[in-house]
Write a protein that holds these residues in place. Structure first.
Motif, short mmCIF file in Angstrom:
data_model
loop_
_atom_site.label_atom_id
_atom_site.label_comp_id
_atom_site.label_asym_id
_atom_site.label_seq_id
_atom_site.Cartn_x
_atom_site.Cartn_y
_atom_site.Cartn_z
N VAL A 8 32.52 49.99 45.53
CA VAL A 8 32.06 48.59 45.52
C VAL A 8 32.11 48.04 44.09
O VAL A 8 32.53 46.90 43.86
N PHE A 11 35.69 47.31 43.27
CA PHE A 11 36.11 46.09 43.97
C PHE A 11 35.50 44.85 43.29
O PHE A 11 36.20 43.89 42.98
N GLY A 12 34.18 44.93 43.05
CA GLY A 12 33.49 43.79 42.43
C GLY A 12 34.05 43.49 41.06
O GLY A 12 34.27 42.33 40.70
N ILE A 15 37.42 41.73 41.39
CA ILE A 15 37.30 40.32 41.81
C ILE A 15 36.78 39.47 40.65
O ILE A 15 37.29 38.36 40.40
N TYR A 16 35.77 39.98 39.93
CA TYR A 16 35.25 39.23 38.79
C TYR A 16 36.31 39.06 37.70
O TYR A 16 36.41 38.01 37.08
N ARG A 26 42.24 28.17 33.49
CA ARG A 26 42.08 26.75 33.86
C ARG A 26 41.32 26.00 32.77
O ARG A 26 41.69 24.87 32.42
N ARG B 4 37.36 24.82 46.27
CA ARG B 4 37.30 26.29 46.23
C ARG B 4 36.37 26.75 45.10
O ARG B 4 35.49 27.59 45.32
N THR B 5 36.56 26.16 43.93
CA THR B 5 35.74 26.59 42.78
C THR B 5 34.27 26.24 42.99
O THR B 5 33.38 27.03 42.67
N ILE B 8 32.85 28.72 45.36
CA ILE B 8 32.66 30.03 44.71
C ILE B 8 31.42 30.00 43.83
O ILE B 8 30.58 30.90 43.89
N PHE B 9 31.33 28.95 43.01
CA PHE B 9 30.17 28.86 42.11
C PHE B 9 28.86 28.88 42.91
O PHE B 9 27.92 29.60 42.57
N VAL B 12 28.26 32.33 44.75
CA VAL B 12 27.94 33.40 43.80
C VAL B 12 26.53 33.19 43.24
O VAL B 12 25.75 34.15 43.13
N LEU B 297 28.49 43.23 44.59
CA LEU B 297 28.43 42.70 45.96
C LEU B 297 28.62 41.19 45.98
O LEU B 297 29.14 40.63 46.95
N SER B 298 28.21 40.52 44.87
CA SER B 298 28.40 39.07 44.84
C SER B 298 29.89 38.72 44.80
O SER B 298 30.27 37.57 45.02
N ALA B 299 30.72 39.73 44.51
CA ALA B 299 32.17 39.48 44.55
C ALA B 299 32.61 39.10 45.96
O ALA B 299 33.59 38.38 46.14
N PHE B 300 31.86 39.57 46.96
CA PHE B 300 32.19 39.17 48.33
C PHE B 300 32.01 37.66 48.50
O PHE B 300 32.70 37.03 49.29
N ILE B 302 32.63 35.57 46.16
CA ILE B 302 33.84 34.96 45.56
C ILE B 302 34.97 34.94 46.59
O ILE B 302 35.66 33.94 46.76
N VAL B 303 35.11 36.08 47.28
CA VAL B 303 36.16 36.16 48.30
C VAL B 303 35.89 35.12 49.40
O VAL B 303 36.79 34.37 49.81
#
Lengths: 333, 373
Positions: A8, A11-12, A15-16, A26, B4-5, B8-9, B12, B297-300, B302-303
Motif C-alpha cells: 500500500v 502504491f500510495g 500515486i503521490y 502545471r 479533476r484537480t 482530487i484536492f 484527498v 491510503l489517501s492515494a485511493f 487521488i485515483v
C-alpha cells in the motif's frame, strides 16, 4: 499483513509522486506563461524535468536514505522497462511506427549516454564529478534541442500546443503557488513512501534493495509512460511512443543519475550484480531500441511479444537469484 | 483549475483529515493502553523485587540467629556478664569464629554483653556507630539495621545488630557486618526493564532527600555517593508504595514511569522505573506507520478523484465541442443528452436552445428571402 502495508505504501507513494509531478509541471508551466517564457524553452526545461521528477525524487530520496542501490536500480530498471515493457505491450495491440530520420540523432545520443553511463559504472562509484559530467551533458542536449527548434514557427506552435494540451493550467497567482507548493511537498513525500515501502518489502521478500529498485520501483515510475503509450496504441496513434522512450531513457541516465550523484552524501556504489548482469541488459535494451527506432522504424506484434517476453524473463531472473542481487550465478560469479 | 484537480484536492483533504483524526485517536488510545500495561508490569516487578529483598534479609536474620541461638554461646555470655571470666570470652570467640567462617558473606561480628561491654570481635566490624544497648533492650525485632558502608572495593556492606536472649532475658547483642551484594544483585537483574529500566534502593537523608545505595545501570558510581530528590525516590524513602505515570522525571531529568515500595526491615525505599521514551517506542513506530498508511491510503482518493473527474468532464467537454461546432456553422449537431443527471439536463437545455436558435435563424432567413420585415 505487513507486506500488504508495504505494498500500500508503494502504491500510495507512486500515486503521490505522479500527482505531485503533474501539479509541479502545471504550476511551473502556468508560471512560465505569466513570466513570458517561450513555450519551447518551458517544454524543454520545466516539462522535461517535471515529468521525470518522480524518478528524480526516488533516486535522490533513496541516496539520501542510505540505500543508493535503489537509486541506481531505479534508473537502470526504468530504462529496461521503458524499452521492453513500455514499447512491447502496446505493440501487441497496434504496431508502433516512427520517423526513422527524425529519431536518428536521438538514437545516437541515447546510445552514447547509455555507453557513457555503463563505462562510468565500471570505473567505480558514481560521485559528484561523474554526476556533473552526466548532468552537463543533458544541459547540452537540451540547449541543442532548443536551438534546433527555435526559429521554426511550426515547431514553436506545436510546442505551445503540446505544452497546454490537457494540462488544465491554473490561472490565478495563488492557485499557481498552491500547485507548486503541493508539487514540491508531494514529490519527496511520495518518494519517501515508495522507497520506505520498497526497502521494507525487499526485506520481507528476502531480496536485495537493488532488486526492488530494478523491478517494483522502476516499474512504478515507468507506469505513466506505459499508460500513455498503451492509450496511444489503443487509439492507433502510437507514432510518438519511440521518441518518448528515447527521451525518457536519456533523461534518466543523464539528468536523474547526474543530479542524484551530485547531491548524494557519498558516491553511489555500483553493486557487482549490475556490472555482470543488469547494465548489460540495459545496454542490450538500448541497442534494441536504437535498432527499432533507426533501422526498422516500427515495432510489430512479433517484436512486441519478444520484448515483453524478454522483460518477463528478466523479472523472473531478478527474483530467482536474490542471493546474487538478482544476477544469475553465471561463470565467474 | 479543472474539475479533476478540484475533485482530487477535495477527496484527498477529506480522506486525509478523517484518517489523521482516526490515527490521532488510535495513537492516544494505544499510548494509554501501553502506559497502563507498562505501569502495571512495573508495579509487579517492584513487588517481586521487594519480596526478593525481604527474603534476603530474612536469610541474614536466620544466619545470625543460627549463631546467636547456640545455647553454649548464650550460657557462656551470661557467665561473662555475671563474672567477667576471660575463659568465657575465649569460648564465645571460638564459637563465633567457627560460625562466621561458615558464612562467607559475613564480614565480621562483635558480641556485646547486655551492659554494652564488648566481649569479642571476629573479623572486622566498623566502630563508627557505637552500640546503643537501650535500643536493643527495647527492640522486639530479631534484626536491627544500623548503617551501610562501602568496603575497600567499593562494594556495599551493611551493619545490623541481633539481640541475644536467654530464657526471655536480653543478655547481649551481636553486631554484624554483612556483605550487601545479594541485595545489589537483585537490583541489577533488569529482566522486564528493557534497555533503560533500573532498580534503585535509597535511604532518606536528614535533609529529606534520598541517598542512593546501589550502583545504578545509568551511574555505576552512585552507591552512597549520589543524593537525589526526584519524586519517585523521595516518595519511596518516605514509605510510599505507589506508581508514577506521566510527567514524572528521574534523577537524570528523563521522563519515567515508576513504581515504588518501602523496605520496612531497613526503612529504605525501592524504586523500579523505565524511561517513558523507550516504553513508548512501539507506539511512536505505530504512529509513524499509521501516518504513512493514512497518506498511502489517501492515494485511493487521488485515483477516485481522477476517475470521477474524467467521468464528469467527458460530457462537458463533448458539450463544449458541440457548442464550438455549432458556432462554426454546423447547425445540425446536437449534444448527447441521454443521462438523467444535471449534465443531461444541461445538454437537453442546450439542445433546445440550439433548436430555437436554428428555428429563429431559419425564420429570419425565410423573411429575408420574402423581403418582408
Amino acid at each position: 499483513m505487513a507486506s500488504a502495508i508495504y505494498l500500500v505504501e508503494l502504491f500510495g507513494g507512486l500515486i503521490y509522486l505522479l500527482l505531485a509531478g503533474d501539479l509541479l509541471v502545471r504550476g511551473s508551466v502556468a508560471m512560465s506563461k505569466r513570466a513570458g517564457i517561450p513555450p519551447i524553452v518551458a517544454g524543454l526545461t520545466i516539462v522535461a524535468f517535471g515529468t521525470s521528477a518522480p524518478e528524480l525524487f526516488i533516486s535522490i530520496g533513496s541516496a539520501m536514505k542510505g540505500v543508493p542501490e535503489v537509486a541506481i536500480g531505479n534508473v537502470v530498471g526504468s530504462n529496461i522497462a521503458n524499452v521492453l515493457l513500455v514499447l512491447g505491450l502496446p505493440a501487441l495491440f497496434y504496431p508502433t511506427l516512427c520517423d526513422r530520420k527524425a529519431l536518428g540523432p536521438d538514437c545516437v545520443m541515447m546510445l552514447g549516454g547509455s555507453l557513457l553511463f555503463v563505462v562510468l559504472c565500471f570505473l567505480g562509484p558514481i560521485g559528484f564529478a561523474q554526476g556533473a559530467v552526466l548532468f552537463g551533458l543533458i544541459l547540452v542536449v537540451l540547449v541543442r534541442s532548443a536551438r534546433h527548434t527555435r526559429g521554426d514557427p511550426e515547431a514553436e506552435a506545436a510546442a505551445a500546443e503540446e505544452l497546454e494540451r490537457g494540462l488544465g493550467l491554473p490561472t490565478q497567482r495563488g492557485m499557481i503557488g498552491l500547485f507548486l507548493l503541493l508539487g514540491l511537498v508531494g514529490l519527496p513525500l511520495g518518494a519517501h513512501l515508495m522507497v520506505e515501502g520498497g526497502v521494507q518489502l525487499a526485506s520481507r521478500l528476502g531480496v536485495s534493495n537493488a532488486v526492488i529498485g530494478l523491478s517494483v520501483i522502476a516499474l512504478g515510475t515507468s507506469l505513466p509512460e506505459l499508460a500513455t503509450t498503451l492509450l496511444a496504441a489503443l487509439h492507433r496513434h502510437s507514432d510518438v511512443a519511440l521518441g518518448n522512450v528515447l527521451g525518457s531513457n536519456l533523461f534518466n541516465l543523464l539528468a536523474v543519475m547526474g543530479l542524484t550523484a551530485m547531491v548524494a552524501p557519498s558516491p553511489i556504489p555500483v553493486p557487482p550484480s549490475f556490472l555482470s548482469f543488469d547494465l548489460l541488459v540495459m545496454m542490450g535494451a538500448a541497442l534494441v531500441l536504437a535498432y527499432l527506432a533507426s533501422v526498422q522504424g516500427s515495432i510489430g506484434r512479433r517484436a512486441g511479444l519478444a520484448l515483453l517476453a524478454s522483460y518477463t524473463l528478466y523479472m523472473v531472473i531478478l527474483f530467482s537469484f536474490p542471493e546474487t542481487g538478482g544476477a544469475p550465478p553465471i561463470a565467474g560469479r | 483549475m479543472d474539475i479533476r484537480t478540484k475533485l482530487i484536492f477535495s477527496l484527498v483533504a477529506v480522506s486525509l483529515a478523517s484518517m489523521l483524526a482516526l490515527g490521532a485517536f488510535a495513537f492516544d488510545a494505544a499510548r494509554n493502553l501501553l502506559r497502563d500495561l507498562a505501569v502495571r508490569q512495573l508495579d509487579a516487578v517492584a513487588e517481586s523485587k521487594k519480596q526478593d529483598l525481604d527474603k534476603v534479609v530474612v536469610g541474614w536474620r536466620d544466619r545470625v540467629q543460627l549463631i546467636t541461638s547456640r545455647t553454649y554461646l548464650r550460657l557462656r555470655l551470661r557467665e561473662f556478664q555475671n563474672t567477667g571470666d576471660p575463659a568465657a570470652a575465649r569460648d564465645i570467640e571460638r564459637i563465633v569464629g567457627d560460625a562466621a567462617a561458615a558464612v562467607p558473606s559475613l564480614r565480621g561480628i562483635t558480641v556485646f554483653a547486655a551492659d554494652g561491654r564488648e566481649v569479642v570481635t571476629v573479623g572486622s566490624v566498623p566502630e563508627d556507630q557505637p552500640l546503643d544497648p537501650i535500643a536493643f533492650w527495647a527492640a522486639e525485632s530479631p534484626l536491627v539495621y544500623q548503617n551501610v558502608s562501602l568496603d575497600e572495593e567499593g562494594q556495599l556492606q551493611i551493619t545490623f545488630v541481633a539481640p541475644i536472649r536467654l530464657d526471655g532475658t536480653l543478655i547481649g547483642a551481636a553486631k554484624v557486618l554483612h556483605s550487601a551484594q545479594e541485595l545489589v544483585a537483585i537490583t541489577e537483574d533488569y529482566t522486564g526493564l528493557g534497555e533503560t529500566g533500573e532498580t534503585l534502593m535509597a535511604l532518606r537523608t536528614e535533609r529529606g532527600d534520598a541517598l542512593i545505595l546501589n550502583p545504578l545501570r545509568q551511574d555505576r558510581e552512585a552507591s552512597l555517593h549520589r543524593v537525589v530528590e526526584d519524586v519517585p525516590t523521595v516518595a519511596a524513602v518516605n514509605g510510599e508504595a505507589q506508581t508514577f505515570q506521566d510527567g514524572v522525571r528521574d534523577y537524570r531529568g528523563e521522563e519515567v514511569w515508576a513504581a515504588t515500595r518501602h523496605l520496612e526491615a531497613f526503612d529504605w525505599g525501592l524504586v523500579v522505573k523505565v524511561d517513558t521514551a523507550e516504553e513508548l517506542l512501539p507506539v511512536v513506530e505505530l504512529r509513524q506507520t499509521m501516518w504513512r498508511l493514512a497518506v498511502s491510503l489517501s492515494a485511493f482518493a487521488i485515483v477516485a478523484g481522477t476517475l470521477l473527474g474524467l467521468y464528469f468532464a467527458r460530457p462537458i467537454r463533448a458539450l463544449a465541442d458541440v457548442a464550438r461546432r455549432i458556432g462554426e456553422g454546423e447547425l445540425d449537431v446536437r449534444a448527447e443528452a441521454g443521462s438523467d443527471d444535471e449534465i443531461g439536463v444541461l445538454a437537453r437545455a442546450f439542445n433546445r436552445m440550439a433548436e430555437a436558435l436554428v428555428r429563429a435563424n431559419r425564420e429570419l432567413e425565410r423573411r429575408v428571402r420574402q423581403g418582408s420585415p
